[in-house]
Design a protein around this motif. Structure first.
Motif, PDB file in Angstrom:
ATOM      1  N   ILE A   1      58.440 -17.904  11.688  1.00 28.28           N
ATOM      2  CA  ILE A   1      57.058 -17.751  12.148  1.00 28.28           C
ATOM      3  C   ILE A   1      56.810 -18.676  13.326  1.00 28.28           C
ATOM      4  O   ILE A   1      57.176 -19.859  13.290  1.00 28.28           O
ATOM      5  CB  ILE A   1      56.079 -18.112  11.008  1.00 28.28           C
ATOM      6  CG1 ILE A   1      56.264 -17.137   9.842  1.00 28.28           C
ATOM      7  CG2 ILE A   1      54.637 -18.120  11.502  1.00 28.28           C
ATOM      8  CD1 ILE A   1      55.509 -17.541   8.594  1.00 28.28           C
ATOM      9  N   GLU A   2      56.167 -18.154  14.344  1.00 26.94           N
ATOM     10  CA  GLU A   2      55.741 -18.975  15.473  1.00 26.94           C
ATOM     11  C   GLU A   2      54.242 -19.200  15.303  1.00 26.94           C
ATOM     12  O   GLU A   2      53.485 -18.238  15.141  1.00 26.94           O
ATOM     13  CB  GLU A   2      56.036 -18.269  16.783  1.00 26.94           C
ATOM     14  CG  GLU A   2      55.900 -19.179  17.987  1.00 26.94           C
ATOM     15  CD  GLU A   2      56.500 -18.546  19.225  1.00 26.94           C
ATOM     16  OE1 GLU A   2      57.613 -18.948  19.612  1.00 26.94           O
ATOM     17  OE2 GLU A   2      55.852 -17.632  19.771  1.00 26.94           O
ATOM     18  N   ALA A   3      53.828 -20.459  15.320  1.00 24.03           N
ATOM     19  CA  ALA A   3      52.422 -20.791  15.093  1.00 24.03           C
ATOM     20  C   ALA A   3      52.055 -22.053  15.858  1.00 24.03           C
ATOM     21  O   ALA A   3      52.917 -22.859  16.211  1.00 24.03           O
ATOM     22  CB  ALA A   3      52.161 -20.992  13.601  1.00 24.03           C
ATOM     23  N   GLU A   4      50.777 -22.215  16.083  1.00 26.79           N
ATOM     24  CA  GLU A   4      50.254 -23.369  16.814  1.00 26.79           C
ATOM     25  C   GLU A   4      50.575 -24.680  16.100  1.00 26.79           C
ATOM     26  O   GLU A   4      50.917 -25.676  16.717  1.00 26.79           O
ATOM     27  CB  GLU A   4      48.738 -23.222  16.982  1.00 26.79           C
ATOM     28  CG  GLU A   4      48.141 -24.146  18.013  1.00 26.79           C
ATOM     29  CD  GLU A   4      48.646 -23.879  19.417  1.00 26.79           C
ATOM     30  OE1 GLU A   4      48.894 -24.873  20.135  1.00 26.79           O
ATOM     31  OE2 GLU A   4      48.802 -22.717  19.811  1.00 26.79           O
ATOM     32  N   ASP A   5      50.464 -24.673  14.761  1.00 24.25           N
ATOM     33  CA  ASP A   5      50.707 -25.881  13.968  1.00 24.25           C
ATOM     34  C   ASP A   5      50.999 -25.475  12.521  1.00 24.25           C
ATOM     35  O   ASP A   5      50.986 -24.291  12.190  1.00 24.25           O
ATOM     36  CB  ASP A   5      49.522 -26.852  14.052  1.00 24.25           C
ATOM     37  CG  ASP A   5      48.200 -26.221  13.650  1.00 24.25           C
ATOM     38  OD1 ASP A   5      48.199 -25.237  12.871  1.00 24.25           O
ATOM     39  OD2 ASP A   5      47.155 -26.707  14.114  1.00 24.25           O
ATOM     40  N   LEU A   6      51.246 -26.474  11.667  1.00 26.67           N
ATOM     41  CA  LEU A   6      51.587 -26.209  10.272  1.00 26.67           C
ATOM     42  C   LEU A   6      50.468 -25.464   9.559  1.00 26.67           C
ATOM     43  O   LEU A   6      50.718 -24.546   8.784  1.00 26.67           O
ATOM     44  CB  LEU A   6      51.909 -27.520   9.544  1.00 26.67           C
ATOM     45  CG  LEU A   6      52.254 -27.400   8.056  1.00 26.67           C
ATOM     46  CD1 LEU A   6      53.460 -26.492   7.846  1.00 26.67           C
ATOM     47  CD2 LEU A   6      52.501 -28.781   7.468  1.00 26.67           C
ATOM     48  N   GLU A   7      49.242 -25.836   9.830  1.00 25.04           N
ATOM     49  CA  GLU A   7      48.112 -25.164   9.194  1.00 25.04           C
ATOM     50  C   GLU A   7      48.111 -23.664   9.505  1.00 25.04           C
ATOM     51  O   GLU A   7      47.895 -22.830   8.621  1.00 25.04           O
ATOM     52  CB  GLU A   7      46.795 -25.786   9.682  1.00 25.04           C
ATOM     53  CG  GLU A   7      45.865 -26.153   8.555  1.00 25.04           C
ATOM     54  CD  GLU A   7      44.637 -26.858   9.087  1.00 25.04           C
ATOM     55  OE1 GLU A   7      43.637 -26.157   9.315  1.00 25.04           O
ATOM     56  OE2 GLU A   7      44.687 -28.088   9.263  1.00 25.04           O
TER      57      GLU A   7
END
Length: 115
Positions: A83-89
């Motif tokens: 998964i590519e995401a802005e941050d862990l949240e």
């Protein structure tokens, strides 16, 4: 953007068996719904197909293999999503939509990208 590996832990089943078709369809729908975030994914064969590899005596030692899973468990590692995401949240919010989160578990770990 950061990348996270979402490891799915579910019942150790043959996902291609006809009785798994409806649940597998839920995973496929998740992948379609999150195509912008999911960079890769895979379903693993059941754990009896696994081969455990160890090297005795450290590097260069004797290679020893064992058929089947390392340990008996109720839930097994059955797949993953990158998964590519802005941050862990944000990654957790996506992982919470993986069907394994509803009937098993999803472990989310940051990925260290090779340089």
């Amino acid at each position: 953007m950061a990348q996270y590996l979402a490891l799915t832990y579910t019942a150790d089943v043959d996902w291609w068996a006809p009785e798994q078709a409806s649940e597998l369809a839920e995973y496929r729908q998740f992948a379609l719904d999150h195509a912008g975030s999911v960079k890769a994914s895979a379903v693993l064969h059941p754990t009896p197909t696994a081969t455990v590899v160890r090297v005795e005596g450290a590097r260069g030692g004797k290679v020893v293999t064992t058929d089947g899973p390392y340990a008996e468990t109720k839930e097994a590692l059955t797949g993953y999503y990158l998964i590519e995401a802005e941050d862990l949240e944000a990654a957790i919010a996506v992982a919470a939509q993986i069907p394994a989160a509803w009937n098993g578990a999803v472990e989310v770990r940051p990925v260290i990208l090779a340089r």
